[in-house]
Scaffold this motif. Structure first.
Motif, PDB file in Angstrom:
ATOM      1  N   LEU A  41       0.832  -1.198   0.000  1.00  8.11           N
ATOM      2  CA  LEU A  41       0.000   0.000   0.000  1.00  8.11           C
ATOM      3  C   LEU A  41       0.869   1.252   0.000  1.00  8.11           C
ATOM      4  O   LEU A  41       0.584   2.215  -0.709  1.00  8.11           O
ATOM      5  N   LYS A  42       1.950   1.238   0.762  1.00  7.85           N
ATOM      6  CA  LYS A  42       2.869   2.379   0.789  1.00  7.85           C
ATOM      7  C   LYS A  42       3.555   2.559  -0.561  1.00  7.85           C
ATOM      8  O   LYS A  42       3.756   3.679  -1.023  1.00  7.85           O
TER       9      LYS A  42
ATOM     10  N   LYS B 105       0.995   4.136  -2.889  1.00 10.40           N
ATOM     11  CA  LYS B 105       0.381   5.374  -2.393  1.00 10.40           C
ATOM     12  C   LYS B 105       0.186   6.425  -3.490  1.00 10.40           C
ATOM     13  O   LYS B 105      -0.877   7.031  -3.575  1.00 10.40           O
ATOM     14  N   PRO B 106       1.185   6.667  -4.366  1.00 15.04           N
ATOM     15  CA  PRO B 106       0.978   7.675  -5.420  1.00 15.04           C
ATOM     16  C   PRO B 106      -0.134   7.303  -6.405  1.00 15.04           C
ATOM     17  O   PRO B 106      -0.604   8.149  -7.145  1.00 15.04           O
ATOM     18  N   CYS B 107      -0.561   6.058  -6.390  1.00 13.41           N
ATOM     19  CA  CYS B 107      -1.564   5.579  -7.340  1.00 13.41           C
ATOM     20  C   CYS B 107      -2.986   5.631  -6.782  1.00 13.41           C
ATOM     21  O   CYS B 107      -3.946   5.425  -7.531  1.00 13.41           O
ATOM     22  N   LEU B 108      -3.131   5.866  -5.492  1.00 16.63           N
ATOM     23  CA  LEU B 108      -4.443   5.745  -4.854  1.00 16.63           C
ATOM     24  C   LEU B 108      -5.493   6.657  -5.478  1.00 16.63           C
ATOM     25  O   LEU B 108      -6.636   6.236  -5.666  1.00 16.63           O
ATOM     26  N   CYS B 109      -5.144   7.886  -5.813  1.00  8.81           N
ATOM     27  CA  CYS B 109      -6.130   8.782  -6.435  1.00  8.81           C
ATOM     28  C   CYS B 109      -6.576   8.251  -7.796  1.00  8.81           C
ATOM     29  O   CYS B 109      -7.750   8.350  -8.147  1.00  8.81           O
ATOM     30  N   GLY B 110      -5.652   7.680  -8.530  1.00  7.53           N
ATOM     31  CA  GLY B 110      -6.022   7.067  -9.809  1.00  7.53           C
ATOM     32  C   GLY B 110      -6.977   5.911  -9.617  1.00  7.53           C
ATOM     33  O   GLY B 110      -7.922   5.728 -10.393  1.00  7.53           O
TER      34      GLY B 110
ATOM     35  N   VAL C 124     -10.971   1.082  -2.613  1.00 10.54           N
ATOM     36  CA  VAL C 124     -10.184   2.107  -1.937  1.00 10.54           C
ATOM     37  C   VAL C 124     -11.067   3.008  -1.074  1.00 10.54           C
ATOM     38  O   VAL C 124     -10.696   3.369   0.033  1.00 10.54           O
ATOM     39  N   SER C 125     -12.255   3.345  -1.580  1.00 10.92           N
ATOM     40  CA  SER C 125     -13.135   4.280  -0.883  1.00 10.92           C
ATOM     41  C   SER C 125     -14.084   3.620   0.110  1.00 10.92           C
ATOM     42  O   SER C 125     -14.779   4.317   0.839  1.00 10.92           O
ATOM     43  N   SER C 126     -14.123   2.319   0.136  1.00 15.29           N
ATOM     44  CA  SER C 126     -15.026   1.619   1.058  1.00 15.29           C
ATOM     45  C   SER C 126     -14.580   1.825   2.502  1.00 15.29           C
ATOM     46  O   SER C 126     -13.415   2.166   2.748  1.00 15.29           O
ATOM     47  N   PRO C 127     -15.477   1.623   3.453  1.00 20.66           N
ATOM     48  CA  PRO C 127     -15.055   1.718   4.861  1.00 20.66           C
ATOM     49  C   PRO C 127     -13.888   0.773   5.179  1.00 20.66           C
ATOM     50  O   PRO C 127     -12.960   1.153   5.904  1.00 20.66           O
ATOM     51  N   GLY C 128     -13.893  -0.433   4.621  1.00 19.39           N
ATOM     52  CA  GLY C 128     -12.797  -1.374   4.836  1.00 19.39           C
ATOM     53  C   GLY C 128     -11.496  -0.883   4.235  1.00 19.39           C
ATOM     54  O   GLY C 128     -10.429  -1.018   4.828  1.00 19.39           O
ATOM     55  N   GLY C 129     -11.585  -0.300   3.044  1.00 16.32           N
ATOM     56  CA  GLY C 129     -10.398   0.244   2.390  1.00 16.32           C
ATOM     57  C   GLY C 129      -9.810   1.398   3.171  1.00 16.32           C
ATOM     58  O   GLY C 129      -8.590   1.474   3.373  1.00 16.32           O
TER      59      GLY C 129
ATOM     60  N   SER D  91      -4.882   2.200   8.969  1.00 19.76           N
ATOM     61  CA  SER D  91      -4.159   1.253   9.826  1.00 19.76           C
ATOM     62  C   SER D  91      -2.698   1.119   9.417  1.00 19.76           C
ATOM     63  O   SER D  91      -1.843   0.838  10.242  1.00 19.76           O
ATOM     64  N   CYS D  92      -2.441   1.339   8.137  1.00 16.22           N
ATOM     65  CA  CYS D  92      -1.064   1.258   7.637  1.00 16.22           C
ATOM     66  C   CYS D  92      -0.324   2.587   7.784  1.00 16.22           C
ATOM     67  O   CYS D  92       0.820   2.715   7.349  1.00 16.22           O
ATOM     68  N   GLY D  93      -0.970   3.569   8.386  1.00 17.98           N
ATOM     69  CA  GLY D  93      -0.317   4.845   8.622  1.00 17.98           C
ATOM     70  C   GLY D  93      -0.256   5.753   7.419  1.00 17.98           C
ATOM     71  O   GLY D  93       0.592   6.641   7.339  1.00 17.98           O
ATOM     72  N   ILE D  94      -1.156   5.534   6.483  1.00 13.95           N
ATOM     73  CA  ILE D  94      -1.197   6.352   5.267  1.00 13.95           C
ATOM     74  C   ILE D  94      -2.403   7.277   5.358  1.00 13.95           C
ATOM     75  O   ILE D  94      -3.495   6.827   5.688  1.00 13.95           O
ATOM     76  N   PRO D  95      -2.217   8.561   5.085  1.00 17.69           N
ATOM     77  CA  PRO D  95      -3.375   9.463   5.106  1.00 17.69           C
ATOM     78  C   PRO D  95      -4.377   9.093   4.019  1.00 17.69           C
ATOM     79  O   PRO D  95      -3.982   8.717   2.912  1.00 17.69           O
TER      80      PRO D  95
END
Length: 95
Positions: free
Chosen positions: A56-57, A60-65, A76-81, A87-91
């Motif tokens: 995931l880290k 990270k630069p790909c998350l918006c895509g 990505v946008s789900s409550p679980g995501g 939990s992984c310390g990523i904003p």
């Protein structure tokens, strides 16, 4: 005299590299498949594995895509995501 000029030239090169180094980033290949270690944590209440957080880290630069892609947004946008991301310390990305 020549040694002094060479020393000054070397110092200029070192300063230029030091200034440009923060602007150089390693290219990331966006691959949603790389996040497969996170699927169990996204779909259940189990905590993410260290492998999940590492991937995931890296991605990270790909998350918006991924959020903008209808095929991947639900993960990505789900409550679980969002739980796994935080939990992984990523904003949580705001795209």
């Amino acid at each position: 005299m020549a040694m002094k000029k060479m020393g000054v030239s070397l110092m200029v090169v070192v300063v230029l590299v030091a200034v440009e180094l923060p602007h150089m980033t390693e290219a990331v290949t966006c691959s949603p498949v790389a996040l497969s270690p996170c699927m169990g944590a996204i779909s259940s209440s189990s905590p993410p594995s260290s492998q999940c957080c590492q991937k995931l880290k890296e991605q990270k630069p790909c998350l918006c895509g991924y959020i903008k892609n209808p095929s991947f947004k639900q993960y990505v946008s789900s409550p679980g995501g969002k739980k796994v991301i935080s939990s992984c310390g990523i904003p949580i990305p705001t795209c």
